[in-house]
Enzyme design. Structure first.
Site, PDB file in Angstrom:
ATOM      1  N   ASP A 109       0.846  -1.193   0.000  1.00 43.30           N
ATOM      2  CA  ASP A 109       0.000   0.000   0.000  1.00 43.30           C
ATOM      3  C   ASP A 109       0.886   1.250   0.000  1.00 43.30           C
ATOM      4  OD1 ASP A 109      -2.179  -1.670   0.190  1.00 43.30           O
ATOM      5  OD2 ASP A 109      -2.311  -1.480   2.381  1.00 43.30           O
TER       6      ASP A 109
HETATM    7  N1  URA Z   1      -1.269  -5.957   3.911  1.00 48.58           N
HETATM    8  C1  URA Z   1      -1.762  -4.705   3.919  1.00 48.58           C
HETATM    9  O1  URA Z   1      -2.789  -4.438   4.523  1.00 48.58           O
HETATM   10  N2  URA Z   1      -1.074  -3.750   3.259  1.00 48.58           N
HETATM   11  C2  URA Z   1       0.085  -3.978   2.612  1.00 48.58           C
HETATM   12  O2  URA Z   1       0.669  -3.059   2.029  1.00 48.58           O
HETATM   13  C3  URA Z   1       0.592  -5.292   2.621  1.00 48.58           C
HETATM   14  C4  URA Z   1      -0.113  -6.262   3.271  1.00 48.58           C
END
Ligand code: URA
Length: 233
Positions: A103
């Site tokens: 993310d």
């Molecule tokens: N899980 C999440 O919620 N975000 C990420 O970036 C990676 C795994």
């Protein structure tokens, strides 16, 4: 997902116009399926071929990036700073893409490569490649959370998660190990326990461990030992 004509052009071997012509002529396939639409979206890890030969830069490249918060993992998101923007000129237009996404606000280990088949294998749900995250939450983690993650959580929308591992480091921080990579998975899992994530960092991806000497935003090629390990995974 990215446009097929863009994916071809990113190798530097064809212009966007030449790529469109190749596609319309029926010479291009993605994931083994012939495609005739230049605008068709293809998975970044899909094997793309021209006349049956895999595309790609002339040399495969494997980089470990310490992704900082504030950049997106996708290689093409108008108006956003992407992980490719962190790399030097020599790494542009050689078809690099991240093997798996983090993310925008997640930090940590990202493997960037132009080796589609390798990325495909590492990301395939059947490969069950472990990903380890350091996570901090708003709330108190406890043994019930450890048990719930171990048993395999069912999220609010009915999504069933494979069993994972939660190792408590303090009442608000932990390492969480997952063998799959569903959308926002760590955040959704811990939110379902009423403990929203306040900080997330990936520290391990399969056999690769984030090099703590790499400052946020820095990258380096994988070393021999790391290369060997990803090909044996
Ligand atoms: N899980 C999440 O919620 N975000 C990420 O970036 C990676 C795994």
């Amino acid at each position: 997902m990215e446009r097929l004509d863009k994916r071809l052009a990113a190798t530097g071997k064809w212009s966007r116009k030449e790529a469109r012509e190749l596609i319309r002529a029926g010479r291009v396939a993605a994931g083994g399926v012939p495609c005739r639409a230049p605008e068709q979206k293809v998975d970044e890890a899909a094997l793309v071929t021209v006349d049956g030969a895999p595309i790609g830069a002339d040399r495969p490249v494997y980089l470990m990036l310490h992704k900082p918060a504030g950049v997106v993992s996708s290689t093409d998101q108008p108006g956003e700073r992407t992980v490719l923007d962190l790399l030097g000129e020599e790494y542009q237009n050689i078809g690099l893409f991240p093997a798996g996404r983090l993310d925008k606000d997640t930090e940590g280990l990202l493997l960037l490569t132009n080796d589609g088949p390798l990325a495909h294998r590492l990301l395939s749900p059947r490969s069950h490649v472990d990903k380890v995250y350091y996570v901090e939450v708003d709330g108190e983690l406890d043994g019930d959370d450890v048990e719930a993650v171990r048993a395999g959580l069912t999220l609010g929308d009915g999504t069933v998660c494979l069993p994972g591992e939660l190792e408590l480091l303090s009442h608000y921080s932990a390492h969480i190990t997952l063998r799959e990579g569903k959308y926002h998975q760590v955040k959704r899992m811990l939110a379902s326990r009423g403990k929203p994530v306040t900080y997330l960092k990936r520290v391990k991806f399969g056999p690769l461990i984030l090099d703590e000497n790499l400052p946020k935003g820095a990258w380096r090629p994988l070393n021999e030992r790391e290369l060997e390990s990803i090909f044996c995974e």
